[in-house]
Design a protein around this motif. Sequence first.
Motif, PDB file in Angstrom:
ATOM      1  N   SER A  44       0.993  -1.247  -0.035  1.00  0.00           N
ATOM      2  CA  SER A  44       0.015   0.021  -0.155  1.00  0.00           C
ATOM      3  C   SER A  44       1.065   1.187  -0.152  1.00  0.00           C
ATOM      4  N   CYS A  45       2.061   1.272   0.749  1.00  0.00           N
ATOM      5  CA  CYS A  45       3.015   2.276   0.600  1.00  0.00           C
ATOM      6  C   CYS A  45       3.446   2.618  -0.924  1.00  0.00           C
ATOM      7  N   ALA A  46       3.466   1.476  -1.910  1.00  0.00           N
ATOM      8  CA  ALA A  46       3.877   2.001  -2.977  1.00  0.00           C
ATOM      9  C   ALA A  46       2.774   2.195  -3.944  1.00  0.00           C
ATOM     10  N   VAL A  48      -0.211   3.795  -2.942  1.00  0.00           N
ATOM     11  CA  VAL A  48      -1.144   4.911  -2.582  1.00  0.00           C
ATOM     12  C   VAL A  48      -0.573   6.201  -2.994  1.00  0.00           C
ATOM     13  N   PRO A  49       0.804   6.473  -3.373  1.00  0.00           N
ATOM     14  CA  PRO A  49       1.196   7.652  -3.925  1.00  0.00           C
ATOM     15  C   PRO A  49       0.803   7.627  -5.462  1.00  0.00           C
ATOM     16  N   ALA A  62       1.903  13.573  -2.590  1.00  0.00           N
ATOM     17  CA  ALA A  62       2.105  12.185  -2.664  1.00  0.00           C
ATOM     18  C   ALA A  62       3.364  11.679  -1.906  1.00  0.00           C
ATOM     19  N   ALA A  63       4.514  12.267  -1.976  1.00  0.00           N
ATOM     20  CA  ALA A  63       5.665  12.040  -1.217  1.00  0.00           C
ATOM     21  C   ALA A  63       5.635  12.102   0.271  1.00  0.00           C
ATOM     22  N   THR A  66       3.419   9.174   1.357  1.00  0.00           N
ATOM     23  CA  THR A  66       4.461   7.862   1.293  1.00  0.00           C
ATOM     24  C   THR A  66       5.072   8.024   2.529  1.00  0.00           C
ATOM     25  N   LEU A  67       6.009   8.816   2.943  1.00  0.00           N
ATOM     26  CA  LEU A  67       6.894   9.185   3.952  1.00  0.00           C
ATOM     27  C   LEU A  67       6.012   8.746   5.220  1.00  0.00           C
ATOM     28  N   LEU A  69       2.904   7.047   5.578  1.00  0.00           N
ATOM     29  CA  LEU A  69       2.766   5.405   5.570  1.00  0.00           C
ATOM     30  C   LEU A  69       4.008   4.600   5.906  1.00  0.00           C
ATOM     31  N   ALA A  70       4.898   4.945   5.203  1.00  0.00           N
ATOM     32  CA  ALA A  70       6.392   4.189   5.653  1.00  0.00           C
ATOM     33  C   ALA A  70       6.585   4.154   6.994  1.00  0.00           C
ATOM     34  N   THR A  73       3.972   2.063   9.257  1.00  0.00           N
ATOM     35  CA  THR A  73       4.326   0.792   8.560  1.00  0.00           C
ATOM     36  C   THR A  73       5.569   0.177   9.508  1.00  0.00           C
TER      37      THR A  73
END
Length: 115
Positions: A44-46, A48-49, A62-63, A66-67, A69-70, A73
């Motif tokens: 999902s981290c890959a 979603v953005p 988006a970045a 991603t940050l 969510l990462a 996670t």
Amino acid sequence: MPGTPTAPVPASPQAASPPAAGAPPRRRRRADPAGDVVRWAAFSCALVPVVLVVCGTSFGGAAAATLGLATVTAVCRVLLRRSERAAAEAAAAHLAKAAGSHRGGRHAGKSAPGE
């Protein structure tokens, strides 16, 4: 249909065909629910953005997503692994206590009265 013979259906693709000659035997994957959760979270981290950019969000937004969510996670992975270790240690302690309580019972090495 009644009276029509049917062929048995194999339970899995592995049962349908034997491994090729010289191929290593297939090992059954160990159940790892925490690992499955982390793999889906990484997916999902890959994803979603990409969806955010397609929907019109800026690359910066988006970045940042991603940050975030990462980070979530990674923290969840650490907590899941810590929880698994604690559960394994508790189970080992419980087994050790249960095994220790059966050693040297009341009559260990002693004969019963009158023998």
